[in-house]
Design a protein around this motif. Structure first.
Motif, PDB file in Angstrom:
ATOM      1  N   MET A  89     -81.023  33.749  46.034  1.00  0.00           N
ATOM      2  CA  MET A  89     -80.077  33.927  44.932  1.00  0.00           C
ATOM      3  C   MET A  89     -79.349  35.256  45.094  1.00  0.00           C
ATOM      4  N   LYS A  90     -78.239  35.392  44.392  1.00  0.00           N
ATOM      5  CA  LYS A  90     -77.483  36.641  44.431  1.00  0.00           C
ATOM      6  C   LYS A  90     -77.748  37.405  43.138  1.00  0.00           C
ATOM      7  N   VAL A  91     -78.249  38.639  43.299  1.00  0.00           N
ATOM      8  CA  VAL A  91     -78.754  39.418  42.173  1.00  0.00           C
ATOM      9  C   VAL A  91     -77.896  40.662  41.973  1.00  0.00           C
ATOM     10  N   ALA A  92     -77.500  40.912  40.727  1.00  0.00           N
ATOM     11  CA  ALA A  92     -76.842  42.161  40.354  1.00  0.00           C
ATOM     12  C   ALA A  92     -77.864  43.046  39.654  1.00  0.00           C
ATOM     13  N   LEU A  93     -78.157  44.197  40.244  1.00  0.00           N
ATOM     14  CA  LEU A  93     -79.045  45.176  39.617  1.00  0.00           C
ATOM     15  C   LEU A  93     -78.180  46.202  38.900  1.00  0.00           C
ATOM     16  N   LEU A  94     -78.417  46.397  37.599  1.00  0.00           N
ATOM     17  CA  LEU A  94     -77.569  47.249  36.772  1.00  0.00           C
ATOM     18  C   LEU A  94     -78.389  48.386  36.178  1.00  0.00           C
ATOM     19  N   GLN A 129     -84.352  46.634  48.127  1.00  0.00           N
ATOM     20  CA  GLN A 129     -84.772  46.475  49.519  1.00  0.00           C
ATOM     21  C   GLN A 129     -85.741  45.305  49.689  1.00  0.00           C
ATOM     22  N   HIS A 130     -86.681  45.180  48.772  1.00  0.00           N
ATOM     23  CA  HIS A 130     -87.695  44.138  48.922  1.00  0.00           C
ATOM     24  C   HIS A 130     -87.157  42.761  48.543  1.00  0.00           C
ATOM     25  N   LEU A 131     -86.210  42.691  47.645  1.00  0.00           N
ATOM     26  CA  LEU A 131     -85.554  41.410  47.380  1.00  0.00           C
ATOM     27  C   LEU A 131     -84.777  40.948  48.611  1.00  0.00           C
ATOM     28  N   ARG A 132     -84.112  41.877  49.278  1.00  0.00           N
ATOM     29  CA  ARG A 132     -83.375  41.519  50.495  1.00  0.00           C
ATOM     30  C   ARG A 132     -84.319  41.028  51.595  1.00  0.00           C
ATOM     31  N   GLU A 168     -79.668  38.128  48.105  1.00  0.00           N
ATOM     32  CA  GLU A 168     -78.517  39.014  48.250  1.00  0.00           C
ATOM     33  C   GLU A 168     -78.453  39.904  47.011  1.00  0.00           C
ATOM     34  N   VAL A 169     -78.280  41.208  47.226  1.00  0.00           N
ATOM     35  CA  VAL A 169     -78.375  42.157  46.115  1.00  0.00           C
ATOM     36  C   VAL A 169     -77.200  43.129  46.152  1.00  0.00           C
ATOM     37  N   GLU A 170     -76.655  43.410  44.975  1.00  0.00           N
ATOM     38  CA  GLU A 170     -75.688  44.490  44.811  1.00  0.00           C
ATOM     39  C   GLU A 170     -76.077  45.298  43.574  1.00  0.00           C
ATOM     40  N   VAL A 171     -75.800  46.593  43.620  1.00  0.00           N
ATOM     41  CA  VAL A 171     -76.161  47.501  42.529  1.00  0.00           C
ATOM     42  C   VAL A 171     -74.897  47.962  41.820  1.00  0.00           C
ATOM     43  N   PHE A 172     -74.966  48.033  40.489  1.00  0.00           N
ATOM     44  CA  PHE A 172     -73.876  48.548  39.665  1.00  0.00           C
ATOM     45  C   PHE A 172     -74.436  49.713  38.849  1.00  0.00           C
TER      46      PHE A 172
END
Length: 374
Positions: free
Chosen positions: A1-6, A26-29, A34-38
């Motif tokens: 899944m694609k996750v947005a960490l806020l 890092q561990h989700l990847r 797929e991870v992106e941080v906001f």
């Protein structure tokens, strides 16, 4: 899944939420997500106003503004955040929040507004401010709209559960560490004073000054040359602590400042006991790392250290500063008890290993998706 960490705060700022959000990404990847941080934190080169940086392979959207003191606040971020979340095709949002987290709270309103499944993890103790949150009502409204609520420990989850009521589930998503990295194995103890260590931000909430006072009380009870104390970390209370040490002639106290993770592990391995004096500790990452090295932990009842410290088994849980002083004095004259607790810690690794924690995070994401569908 694609996750947005806020998260309001992120690297290069250093703190519990910042490091935990980075490590979770890092561990989700590593397990294929797929991870992106906001974040509302500027980048290492001052990047802000939506600049995109990459930290250890993870895209980081720097929705920071030019605020005095570089505080992670940007009241104008929601519109751009909404645009990027919609365009990004995310499956779930994971909000990291504390007692005061304006960016995280704005982000939650945005994710709910666009129908994005949202998990929220609380990294704080709400007990003292729960009446204000109850009066404001927004946390209950978020839960009613399908935000999957969690906290980093059972003691942190308890006031949140009382706030939300029995119909809203609150999970526990603990902080994680790299257990293999911190485990030091058996260490032969050299004769000498009881070597006490702690790692903390030198700020009033962590109570470094109170710690110096109670260890001095323990030293008087156990006798001259009975203890040594190393306080690792930096913060606004450094001068106050240095003054206490100087006025008290406490030449057995050292304050080396902030050190790297590798040096921290070495210092833990060379010590005997870790001290956690904070009353409002929602989890206690440094204490868990020290316990994983092998150190018995002395910490406060009602704090997050009870997630991984069992009184009398692998550490001591106390209810007051005087009890902590008595516990220290007792261990200073009983090295056999220290050795037994250390042996237990070495032979029983904690469950808060990152693979386990990342799997729990994914369960929270799936729960958030289920709440939206329902």
């Amino acid at each position: 899944m694609k996750v947005a960490l806020l998260s309001d705060c992120y690297l290069p700022r250093l703190g519990g939420i910042e490091v935990q959000t980075h490590d979770l990404a890092q561990h989700l990847r590593r397990v294929g997500h797929e991870v992106e941080v906001f974040t509302a934190t500027r980048g290492p080169g001052g990047e802000m106003h939506g600049d995109l940086t990459v930290v250890d392979g993870v895209p980081v959207h720097r929705l920071a503004a030019r605020i005095p003191g570089e505080l992670p606040i940007n009241p104008f971020a929601p519109a751009e955040l909404r645009r990027r979340l919609v365009a990004g095709g995310f499956d779930v949002a994971h909000v990291q929040t504390g007692v005061v987290s304006p960016f995280a709270w704005d982000a939650t309103r945005v994710t709910l507004g666009i129908g994005l499944p949202t998990a929220m993890t609380w990294h704080c103790m709400l007990a003292g401010v729960a009446p204000a949150f109850r009066a404001a009502g927004f946390v209950r409204r978020w839960a009613a709209k399908g935000v999957a609520m969690s906290a980093v420990s059972e003691v942190a989850a308890a006031p949140l559960r009382r706030l939300l009521g029995p119909t809203r589930a609150v999970g526990v998503l603990p902080n994680g560490i790299d257990v293999a990295r911190w485990a030091a194995g058996t260490v032969d103890r050299e004769p000498g004073p009881l070597r006490l260590v702690t790692a903390m931000r030198l700020a009033a909430r962590k109570r470094p000054a109170a710690l110096v006072g109670l260890v001095a009380e323990a030293a008087r009870a156990a006798g001259p040359g009975s203890v040594e104390l190393t306080i690792l970390g930096e913060g606004p209370d450094r001068r106050k602590v240095e003054s206490l040490v100087r006025r008290g002639g406490l030449d057995w106290v050292s304050l080396p400042g902030r050190v790297s993770r590798d040096e921290l592990r070495c210092r833990y391995a060379a010590a005997d006991v870790y001290l956690s004096p904070a009353r409002l500790e929602s989890f206690g990452i440094a204490a868990l790392e020290a316990r994983t090295v092998g150190l018995p932990v002395i910490g406060r009842a009602g704090s997050g250290i009870t997630e991984f410290v069992v009184d009398g088994v692998n550490g001591l849980v106390v209810s007051s500063d005087s009890q902590m002083a008595d516990a220290i004095a007792g261990l200073a004259t009983d090295p056999g008890k220290v050795a037994r607790m250390r042996a237990w810690n070495v032979s029983h690794r904690p469950p808060q290993d990152w693979p386990n924690v990342a799997a729990l995070a994914v369960e929270e994401y799936e729960r958030a998706m289920g709440l939206v569908r329902r």
